[in-house]
Each structure stands twice: as C-alpha cells, then as structure tokens.
Design an enzyme around this catalytic site. Structure first.
Site, PDB file in Angstrom:
ATOM      1  N   ASP A   1      21.367  16.350 -32.271  1.00  0.00           N
ATOM      2  CA  ASP A   1      21.084  15.989 -33.664  1.00  0.00           C
ATOM      3  C   ASP A   1      21.969  14.791 -33.988  1.00  0.00           C
ATOM      4  O   ASP A   1      23.162  14.938 -34.250  1.00  0.00           O
ATOM      5  CB  ASP A   1      21.399  17.176 -34.582  1.00  0.00           C
ATOM      6  CG  ASP A   1      21.210  16.844 -36.065  1.00  0.00           C
ATOM      7  OD1 ASP A   1      20.736  15.729 -36.378  1.00  0.00           O
ATOM      8  OD2 ASP A   1      21.562  17.695 -36.901  1.00  0.00           O
TER       9      ASP A   1
ATOM     10  N   LYS B   1      23.574   5.211 -38.984  1.00  0.00           N
ATOM     11  CA  LYS B   1      22.155   5.549 -38.841  1.00  0.00           C
ATOM     12  C   LYS B   1      21.285   4.777 -39.837  1.00  0.00           C
ATOM     13  O   LYS B   1      20.128   4.481 -39.566  1.00  0.00           O
ATOM     14  CB  LYS B   1      21.975   7.059 -39.022  1.00  0.00           C
ATOM     15  CG  LYS B   1      20.594   7.599 -38.701  1.00  0.00           C
ATOM     16  CD  LYS B   1      20.645   9.119 -38.734  1.00  0.00           C
ATOM     17  CE  LYS B   1      19.286   9.745 -38.487  1.00  0.00           C
ATOM     18  NZ  LYS B   1      19.380  11.217 -38.460  1.00  0.00           N
TER      19      LYS B   1
ATOM     20  N   GLU C   1      13.210  15.728 -36.965  1.00  0.00           N
ATOM     21  CA  GLU C   1      14.195  16.732 -37.348  1.00  0.00           C
ATOM     22  C   GLU C   1      13.565  17.986 -37.979  1.00  0.00           C
ATOM     23  O   GLU C   1      13.944  19.116 -37.629  1.00  0.00           O
ATOM     24  CB  GLU C   1      15.227  16.102 -38.289  1.00  0.00           C
ATOM     25  CG  GLU C   1      16.133  15.095 -37.577  1.00  0.00           C
ATOM     26  CD  GLU C   1      16.873  14.169 -38.520  1.00  0.00           C
ATOM     27  OE1 GLU C   1      16.715  14.335 -39.743  1.00  0.00           O
ATOM     28  OE2 GLU C   1      17.593  13.280 -38.043  1.00  0.00           O
TER      29      GLU C   1
ATOM     30  N   ASP D   1      14.907  19.079 -45.658  1.00  0.00           N
ATOM     31  CA  ASP D   1      16.011  18.583 -44.826  1.00  0.00           C
ATOM     32  C   ASP D   1      16.778  17.504 -45.581  1.00  0.00           C
ATOM     33  O   ASP D   1      16.330  16.363 -45.687  1.00  0.00           O
ATOM     34  CB  ASP D   1      15.449  18.026 -43.510  1.00  0.00           C
ATOM     35  CG  ASP D   1      16.554  17.605 -42.546  1.00  0.00           C
ATOM     36  OD1 ASP D   1      17.733  17.614 -42.941  1.00  0.00           O
ATOM     37  OD2 ASP D   1      16.220  17.256 -41.397  1.00  0.00           O
TER      38      ASP D   1
END
Length: 627
Positions: free
Chosen positions: A25, A86, A185, A207
């Site tokens: 992850d 990210k 994800e 999420d």
C-alpha cells in the site's frame, strides 16, 4: 480424452513450492507491506516492530533517510524532507499550482515536463522519491521472509490516471520490484473484507487516506469482485484536515506573518496529533513553542468537526454521484467499508453512517486493510493458489474514444467498463483516394473533442486508395489489468497497421476528472444537440463534395442550363444552412438538394450502366447469374 492443463506464465507447477510475493500500500501519508504467511495475510513490521512506514524521504548530507527517521527532520529540514510525494506522481510542472497548499520545496527549472525537487543530494523526481519508499518496504519484506520476492501487487487510488499509474510502475522498477499488478485501493479492501466475511451483494468502499479520497461501489458475488462505479478526489484527505486545524491555530494565535516552512511543518505535526487524540477524547490541549511563535489552547471535537465538515461533505457528494453512476439506491448498499487512517475521525464515521443509513464496518484496521487485500491478490498472482484464484474486475474511470469527422467523439470503451478489456470498431475514409488516416485518442464524457482530454495522436499511412467509404480500418483499444492503454489501427484489405502505447507525460489536475464527469451531466442535453448539429454539418459537407465531383465530371453533358441553375440554388441553400446552427434546416436543405438532383442521379446511373455494358449482351450477364 482429458484436457491437459498448462499453468499461466510465471506460475509454479509444484503445489508445495510457496513463492514469496507481497502486497504494498503505497500511501500519501503512510505505506505498508504485507504478505501471506502460514495461510494468513499480515502486514510486516520493521526491526523495531513498527508496521506503518511514514511516506517521508529525507535527503541528508551523506545518506537518504526513509520513514520515521525522516519524519524527525521534517520540521528542521523541510526543503530536503519530502512528504506527500504521491500527490506529485505523474504530474507536469504546470500542474503544481493546482495542488492546493503552498509547498516548502524548491522546484528545479528545466525544460522537462516532469517536476524535480532541488535537494542537497541533487534534483529528484516524484518517481525517484517513491522508489526510495518502495525500496525500504522491499528490503523489509526480504529481511522478514528470508528470501527474494517474485513480485509485488502495488495499490493505487482508483482515480489514478494513465500517467500516474505509469509513474508508479516506474518507481517500482527503480526499486527493483517486479510488479505483478497495479490494483485499485478500494478493490484491495474488497478482497480483504470479501474473504473475511463472505458477504455477497453491494458494498461501498469509503477510502479516505492522508492525501486521496476514493469511493467505489462494488458487487461481490461468488468470489468475483466487480467495481460498478468509482469516484473521489485525488487531492483530498487527512492532510487537508491537518491544514484546516493548523490554519485555525494560526488564527487563534493572532499570528499575522507569513509562516516559515519550519513553522508550517510544526503546526501540521501538532494539528495531526490533536486530530488523532480527538478520535478518543472530547477535548485536547495544544501547546506550541517555536522561535517566534508561542500559543497554548484547546480544541474540542465539535470545533474540529466544524472545521473539517466542508471537506467531509465533498466526499459525501462523491458518494452520491457514484451511487447514481452505478444505478444503486442508498438502501441497496449492504455494507460500508472504511479504509484509510483518516476514517478514524469520529466526524467522518458519523457523517458517512448518516448518509448510508448504517454503521460503517471497521473490523479490519483501516490502515492495514488495503495492504492485506493486496497481499492476498499477490499470493494468487504468484501462483500459490491457482485453483482458488480471485477474479478482480476493476473499471476505467473515464470513457475512451476517438475523434471522428466534425470534431465529434465516438466512444470505444465507456467509463466503468471492467478491465482488462479490448474493444474494436470499424471506421472508413471520408474522401476519395484517401491513403492515410489520423487517429486521435481522447478521454472524457462529452460529445465534442474540444470538451474532452487529448491522450495521443498517431497516423495510419500507406493503405491503397479507394473511393470514400470503401476502406475498412479497424481501430482497437486495449486496456490492460493495470489500466494502461494501447491503441492500434489496421486497414483490413491491405493489412497495413500502426499502434501507440498511451503514456502521457503528465496527469490530470486534481479536480479535472470530477469536473469532466460533472460537466458531462450538466451539459448532456446541449452536448447531444450539438452532436446532432455536427453530424448534419458533416453529412451536408459530404453531399456537397459528392455533388461537386459529379458536376465536374459530367454535369454539363447531362444537365440543361435550367437544371444546372436549379441544382446550384439548392446547393447554395444547403451551404447557407450548414453555416448556421439549426439542425432541422440543414436536414431539410439536404432533402431539397437530393430532390433537385433526383433526375440527374438517375441519368448518371443509366449512363454508367450503358458504359459498363458496352460490347456485351444481356445474355452474357444472365449466363453469369445462372453459373
């Protein structure tokens, strides 16, 4: 005779041989690595017993620090300590201004579209920074498992576009990892919860991580995880909660100067600590002492809810859109799975529960659930469970299409189509003698090319000339399991072909995908009206070109002066109508011109038949039919 079995490429033929694979992850704020050990998926700790690795990289004088060691220097050395990298993945330098908050980094000036951050160790890209995080996780896994890895499943936000996915694969390659698959994800979370609970039906995966938000509506049925729709915001997460609290602290203190990078980092650190404490208590005390800043006070859970509620409401709006896309009512959702550390915030759980009318599931650690799901999928892809493989059907977030005459978009693959997928459609030439075709690949939901995003262009050249409409060009769009697109074109008669791997050098801006989807709904009626207009304009142009070519060939021989005048008047009416914006007027003008040319068309046909039969008899053709 029994059918012989052949294993998939890369899969072991020895059932007893367990091949080591991991799920990673790669998060905005934190990252984890997990693997299946003794039949159970579990996250792997470092030598100090810590499972979570902060996604922070510091470029020190003589080495590179990753994780907790880097976090310790985030306040005192902000320009060389990279956090939330990210958000920079797959983005162009021109996108940086859209990332929201002021950045402590100094970006290098270069002609490259890929932004690079200046550090004391040299200029580094987001891909290189991410590679350091992945390398640390890989080494942790090798040390813990005791052998080299055959590969890894790496998770990405469902809304990551082509460029962002490609950047993630590049980072893994730099880290020495073999990528078995990029997995969305929310789908990874569905794997973990689906196997745990054995539920079947509609499940919402909410999420909310440190830097990204995803909502996915999935259908779980007999081991098949199908994503019905996705939504979200690639620049909204717990970091934004921290920013809101930090800004509130500044306001409360009366501080009216531009805060330094070090002070911003200190405020963010204290804000995050307060947010985490408020998941368990009603009020938290805050005390901050810096060189030129001092403040003591308290923050209550209700005050924090007021600060972050507008951001939570944005996630609820995305949930509502995703349900509409999936044609699912709120009451049809069986369970809501909470993923990401930011879902520990009580206000988030309460507002999400109110919207979905049920208590969200939090039985698996929301920080670990994505890594666990990725590990389970990695175990399957490594060949350890070939007889019990899970079928994962992710979807593409936006439609993929091609430009046709008139600047129109013909959708080849519609949004929310499960991947991997390959679809083909036949097209033809517009003009006589055409030997090349320009292929323009676009992405979006609108009807006109100008309102969509251009992904790639390439040309198919060298096929034989034909009359307009005779050539057959098959265009194939293929999206692989990682969501990466390849487009090819082939002229069916000659076999001439060309193709392109769509790897854009930049990503969508933070709000672009959401805006594109919203615009497609807001402008649906206007877009359809404009499409019909463009189609009629293209048809009018085709009719005019065909008429002009015919008149030049034999118009004077087959038409009287009066007939030529009548056709010319009808042609002029069509030209004028085509220049306007009334679809029905163009359609009517085409019919009037066709009516004016009816006798001319019949004469041309008779003349062509006579010319074709010259030197032959009717009996010859009758004899051919009999044969």
């Amino acid at each position: 005779m029994a059918l012989l079995q052949i294993s998939e490429p890369g899969q072991t033929t020895a059932p007893h041989q367990h091949r080591l694979a991991v799920g990673i992850d790669l998060g905005t704020t934190n990252s984890l690595v997990a693997s299946v050990r003794s039949g159970e998926a579990q996250t792997l700790p470092d030598s100090h017993g810590r499972h979570i690795l902060p996604s922070v990289v510091r470029y020190a004088e003589d080495n590179i620090e990753v994780g907790d060691a880097a976090v310790e220097h985030a306040v005192v050395d902000p320009s060389n300590t990279i956090v939330s990298v990210k958000r920079l993945m797959g983005r162009a330098a021109s996108d940086l201004k859209s990332l929201g908050k002021s950045s402590p980094y100094i970006f290098a000036t270069s002609e490259s579209m890929v932004p690079k951050i200046q550090t004391r160790s040299g200029d580094v890209s987001a891909v290189e920074v991410s590679a350091e995080i992945l390398k640390t996780l890989k080494n942790r896994a090798v040390d813990t498992l005791g052998d080299e890895l055959v590969g890894a499943v790496i998770t990405v936000p469902a809304y990551f576009d082509d460029a962002q996915r490609q950047a993630t694969k590049d980072a893994a390659r730099l880290a020495g990892l073999n990528v078995l698959r990029l997995l969305n994800e929310p789908t990874a979370a569905a794997v973990a919860y689906g196997l745990d609970s054995g539920q079947e039906g509609i499940i919402a995966i909410y999420d909310l991580g440190g830097g990204t938000f995803d909502i996915s509506i999935l259908r779980l049925r007999k081991g098949v995880f199908e994503v019905l729709s996705t939504g979200g915001d690639s620049a909204l997460g717990g970091d934004d909660f921290d920013h809101a609290i930090a800004d509130w602290i500044l306001q409360q203190s009366g501080y009216n100067q531009e805060p330094s990078s070090s002070l911003v980092r200190l405020l963010m650190k204290e804000a995050r600590a307060a947010k985490e404490q408020l998941a368990a208590v009603d009020v938290v005390s805050i005390s901050i002492e810096a060189d030129n800043f001092s403040w003591q006070g308290s923050l209550s859970a209700s005050q924090m809810r007021e600060l972050i509620e507008p951001m939570i409401k944005k996630t609820i709006m995305a949930c509502r859109r995703s349900l509409r896309d999936a044609d699912i009512a709120v009451e049809d959702v069986l369970e809501v799975v909470m993923v990401g550390g930011s879902t520990r915030t009580l206000a988030v759980r309460e507002m999400v529960g109110e919207f979905f009318q049920r208590d969200p599931l939090v039985s698996i650690d929301p920080d670990k659930v994505v890594a666990i799901g990725a590990a389970l999928q990695a175990d399957v892809l490594a060949g350890n469970k070939p007889d019990n493989a899970m079928l994962l059907l992710d979807v593409i977030p936006l439609s993929l299409g091609i430009e046709t005459m008139g600047g129109l978009v013909e959708k080849i693959i519609s949004r929310n189509t499960p991947i991997p997928v390959a679809k083909a459609q036949d097209f033809t030439t517009y003009k006589d003698g055409q030997t090349a075709m320009a292929v323009h690949v676009v992405q979006g939901e609108r009807e006109l090319v100008d309102d969509c995003r251009s992904l790639a262009r390439f040309e198919l050249r060298g096929f034989p000339p034909h009359v307009a409409g005779a050539a057959r060009i098959r265009v194939t769009y293929q999206v692989d399991a990682d969501g990466l697109l390849t487009v090819s074109a082939r002229e069916q008669n000659s076999g001439v072909e060309a193709s392109v791997d769509v790897k854009p050098s930049y990503g969508l801006t933070d709000t672009e995908i959401e805006t594109m989807l919203r615009d497609s709904m807001d402008h649906a009626t206007d877009d359809m009206r404009m499409r019909m207009l463009r189609e009629q304009q293209v048809e009018a142009e085709r009719v005019i070109e065909a008429l002009d070519a015919a008149l030049q060939s034999d118009g004077k021989e087959l038409l009287s002066v009066q007939e030529q005048d009548t056709i010319a008047q009808a042609r002029e009416q069509l030209v004028n109508a085509k220049a306007g914006d009334d679809t029905e007027s163009i359609k009517s003008a085409i019919k009037q011109l066709e009516s004016a040319c009816a006798d001319y068309v019949a004469r041309r046909m008779n003349t062509n038949i006579r010319n074709a039969m010259q030197g032959h008899t009717v009996d010859e053709y009758a004899g051919n039919d009999q044969e």
